[in-house]
Design a protein around this motif. Structure first.
Motif, PDB file in Angstrom:
ATOM      1  N   SER A 155       0.833  -1.206   0.000  1.00 50.38           N
ATOM      2  CA  SER A 155       0.000   0.000   0.000  1.00 50.38           C
ATOM      3  C   SER A 155       0.869   1.257   0.000  1.00 50.38           C
ATOM      4  O   SER A 155       1.897   1.323   0.697  1.00 50.38           O
ATOM      5  N   PRO A 156       0.475   2.301  -0.772  1.00 46.93           N
ATOM      6  CA  PRO A 156       1.223   3.575  -0.747  1.00 46.93           C
ATOM      7  C   PRO A 156       1.263   4.200   0.642  1.00 46.93           C
ATOM      8  O   PRO A 156       2.222   4.875   0.999  1.00 46.93           O
ATOM      9  N   ARG A 157       0.221   3.989   1.437  1.00 47.65           N
ATOM     10  CA  ARG A 157       0.215   4.547   2.794  1.00 47.65           C
ATOM     11  C   ARG A 157       1.307   3.911   3.633  1.00 47.65           C
ATOM     12  O   ARG A 157       1.951   4.582   4.447  1.00 47.65           O
ATOM     13  N   ILE A 158       1.504   2.595   3.439  1.00 46.76           N
ATOM     14  CA  ILE A 158       2.584   1.934   4.184  1.00 46.76           C
ATOM     15  C   ILE A 158       3.934   2.485   3.754  1.00 46.76           C
ATOM     16  O   ILE A 158       4.820   2.724   4.588  1.00 46.76           O
ATOM     17  N   ARG A 159       4.090   2.685   2.443  1.00 45.33           N
ATOM     18  CA  ARG A 159       5.354   3.240   1.952  1.00 45.33           C
ATOM     19  C   ARG A 159       5.588   4.643   2.531  1.00 45.33           C
ATOM     20  O   ARG A 159       6.706   4.982   2.952  1.00 45.33           O
ATOM     21  N   ALA A 160       4.553   5.460   2.551  1.00 46.42           N
ATOM     22  CA  ALA A 160       4.690   6.819   3.080  1.00 46.42           C
ATOM     23  C   ALA A 160       5.032   6.812   4.567  1.00 46.42           C
ATOM     24  O   ALA A 160       5.876   7.586   5.045  1.00 46.42           O
ATOM     25  N   GLN A 161       4.354   5.916   5.299  1.00 47.13           N
ATOM     26  CA  GLN A 161       4.634   5.832   6.731  1.00 47.13           C
ATOM     27  C   GLN A 161       6.049   5.348   6.993  1.00 47.13           C
ATOM     28  O   GLN A 161       6.738   5.809   7.910  1.00 47.13           O
ATOM     29  N   LEU A 162       6.496   4.394   6.164  1.00 48.90           N
ATOM     30  CA  LEU A 162       7.865   3.907   6.312  1.00 48.90           C
ATOM     31  C   LEU A 162       8.873   5.011   6.038  1.00 48.90           C
ATOM     32  O   LEU A 162       9.877   5.156   6.767  1.00 48.90           O
ATOM     33  N   GLU A 163       8.608   5.791   5.005  1.00 51.56           N
ATOM     34  CA  GLU A 163       9.522   6.897   4.685  1.00 51.56           C
ATOM     35  C   GLU A 163       9.543   7.931   5.812  1.00 51.56           C
ATOM     36  O   GLU A 163      10.595   8.469   6.167  1.00 51.56           O
ATOM     37  N   ARG A 164       8.367   8.170   6.398  1.00 53.40           N
ATOM     38  CA  ARG A 164       8.311   9.109   7.525  1.00 53.40           C
ATOM     39  C   ARG A 164       9.097   8.570   8.715  1.00 53.40           C
ATOM     40  O   ARG A 164       9.802   9.311   9.402  1.00 53.40           O
ATOM     41  N   THR A 165       8.975   7.266   8.957  1.00 46.33           N
ATOM     42  CA  THR A 165       9.729   6.663  10.064  1.00 46.33           C
ATOM     43  C   THR A 165      11.234   6.778   9.829  1.00 46.33           C
ATOM     44  O   THR A 165      12.002   7.079  10.753  1.00 46.33           O
ATOM     45  N   ARG A 166      11.633   6.508   8.590  1.00 49.53           N
ATOM     46  CA  ARG A 166      13.063   6.647   8.267  1.00 49.53           C
ATOM     47  C   ARG A 166      13.525   8.082   8.470  1.00 49.53           C
ATOM     48  O   ARG A 166      14.634   8.339   8.977  1.00 49.53           O
ATOM     49  N   GLU A 167      12.686   9.030   8.099  1.00 52.32           N
ATOM     50  CA  GLU A 167      13.050  10.443   8.274  1.00 52.32           C
ATOM     51  C   GLU A 167      13.189  10.802   9.746  1.00 52.32           C
ATOM     52  O   GLU A 167      14.125  11.516  10.149  1.00 52.32           O
ATOM     53  N   LEU A 168      12.270  10.297  10.585  1.00 48.13           N
ATOM     54  CA  LEU A 168      12.354  10.569  12.017  1.00 48.13           C
ATOM     55  C   LEU A 168      13.618   9.963  12.628  1.00 48.13           C
ATOM     56  O   LEU A 168      14.258  10.565  13.504  1.00 48.13           O
ATOM     57  N   VAL A 169      13.989   8.769  12.172  1.00 50.17           N
ATOM     58  CA  VAL A 169      15.216   8.154  12.688  1.00 50.17           C
ATOM     59  C   VAL A 169      16.429   8.974  12.300  1.00 50.17           C
ATOM     60  O   VAL A 169      17.345   9.192  13.110  1.00 50.17           O
ATOM     61  N   ARG A 170      16.434   9.455  11.038  1.00 48.14           N
ATOM     62  CA  ARG A 170      17.566  10.294  10.601  1.00 48.14           C
ATOM     63  C   ARG A 170      17.634  11.578  11.424  1.00 48.14           C
ATOM     64  O   ARG A 170      18.709  12.022  11.839  1.00 48.14           O
ATOM     65  N   GLU A 171      16.465  12.179  11.678  1.00 43.01           N
ATOM     66  CA  GLU A 171      16.435  13.391  12.502  1.00 43.01           C
ATOM     67  C   GLU A 171      16.918  13.101  13.916  1.00 43.01           C
ATOM     68  O   GLU A 171      17.665  13.887  14.517  1.00 43.01           O
TER      69      GLU A 171
END
Length: 401
Positions: free
Chosen positions: A228-244
């Motif tokens: 699902s695109p929503r899962i992909r978006a959420q995963l990308e957001r999680t990766r961004e939070l980890v990088r931050e």
């Protein structure tokens, strides 16, 4: 006897006038004693000579009181020599006048080395001897003059040595206090570096490992076309939070280290990340790590709020170094709507302006946020002393991973 001629260097400034008053009062008593102590058997000429010598000694005494604080040393020396000479000669007529060479010798011994003070005393003794021979008086007054000068030398030298010892003790105590401050500072820096290493080893490594796991998971997700695109978006957001979070952990390590990155460099990079203009003014100087971290957090939170509540607005980040204080100011040219304004204290990565204000207040500073003409402004001011940058070996590679 010291009440008659207190040392101005040992008297607090507020008592200077009182000290001079006591000195002149002592002179008045001495003049009265000399006038009443002249025997009546002297001729008119001898009495006139005694009055002239008394006047010279008294005037030289007054000149010494006025000159001892501000005048050059030769002027003070001349006054003391005249006091010793005139008073010594007067002692041939009135033994009370032996106080004059005694005072002059003691003042010289309290102020200068032994040879100079002995010279002033020798002038007084020679004056007593000369006047005694001229008048044909009993030599007992000469022995009295020697005793007065010798005693004055001992007392004066003792006073000077006591002052020198007190000054030396003060210097040693000050040096000891400075050494204690430097030792405590070194211990504090060592503890800060220890905490930085622990933070780096535990939190930064954990976040780095989590980032790698998310990267691997993202690869698996990308391999599944039905995800699902929503899962992909959420995963990308999680990766961004980890990088931050990893960036924040590294920033905290830098703030704890004694060789933390300068504030202007960190703010310049932050402004570039948020596509904001960066301006500095004043004499740039090193700051304490606490001030660097607090001002950086304010800037970070304010620029985050600009992105969240006024997307597309032009922002300017200003860093101003003033006298005893440093100020950061963030302005954007589009005013946020009321709901956004009311939520500023809670927004942004857990570093709301309310929490930032508390952090700045702990440093004695203040944060101001409010609407301005056509936009919004956040400013933070921290009173900061200048601190010399210090380095501790063995921490240069702390952020290598």
């Amino acid at each position: 006897m010291t009440l008659l001629f207190p040392d101005p260097d040992q008297v607090p400034p507020r008592w200077g006038a009182l000290a001079n008053g006591l000195t002149l009062a002592g002179l008045g008593l001495l003049v009265f004693g000399c006038l009443t102590g002249v025997p009546g058997g002297y001729s008119h000429g001898q009495k006139v000579a005694a009055v002239v010598l008394l006047a010279i000694a008294a005037l030289a005494w007054v000149a010494w009181v006025l000159a001892r604080n501000a005048s050059p040393e030769p002027v003070v020396a001349m006054c003391l020599v005249v006091v010793a000479a005139a008073g010594g000669a007067l002692a041939a007529f009135s033994a009370v006048a032996l106080i004059f060479p005694g005072v002059a010798t003691m003042a010289a011994a309290s102020r200068w080395r032994l040879i100079s003070a002995a010279g002033v005393g020798a002038v007084g003794v020679l004056a007593v001897l000369s006047a005694t021979l001229a008048n044909g008086n009993n030599f007992a007054v000469v022995w009295g003059g020697l005793a007065a000068v010798f005693t004055a030398l001992i007392v004066g030298i003792t006073r000077r040595q006591a002052v020198e010892h007190a000054e030396q003790a003060t210097r040693l105590e000050l040096a000891s206090d400075r050494a204690d401050v430097e030792r405590n500072r070194a211990e504090l820096l060592a503890e800060r570096n220890h905490l930085a290493r622990e933070l780096h080893d535990v939190l930064a490594h954990t976040l780095a490992a989590l980032s790698l796991q998310l990267e691997a998971f993202a690869t698996i997700v990308d391999a599944e076309p039905g995800t699902s695109p929503r899962i992909r978006a959420q995963l990308e957001r999680t990766r961004e939070l980890v990088r931050e979070g990893l960036d924040e952990a590294r920033g905290a390590v830098l703030a704890l280290r004694d060789d933390a990155e300068p504030l202007e460099r960190r703010l310049s990079r932050l402004a570039e990340q948020h596509q904001a203009a960066f301006v500095t003014s004043g004499a740039v100087r090193p700051l304490a790590p606490e001030a660097v971290l607090a001002l950086y957090r304010v800037s970070q939170e304010a620029l985050t709020n600009v992105v969240k509540h006024a997307p597309g607005a032009t922002a300017t980040l200003s860093l101003t170094f003033g006298a005893g204080r440093v100020t950061v100011t963030i302005e954007n040219d589009v005013q946020a709507h009321n709901g956004a304004i009311n939520s500023l204290g809670r927004s942004g990565g857990g570093f709301g302006l309310r929490g930032i204000s508390e952090r700045v207040a702990l440093l004695g500073g203040e944060v101001e946020a409010g609407a301005v003409a056509g936009g919004w402004r956040v400013s933070a001011t921290v009173p900061v002393p200048v601190v010399a940058p210090a380095t501790t070996p063995g921490t240069d590679a702390m952020l290598g991973s």
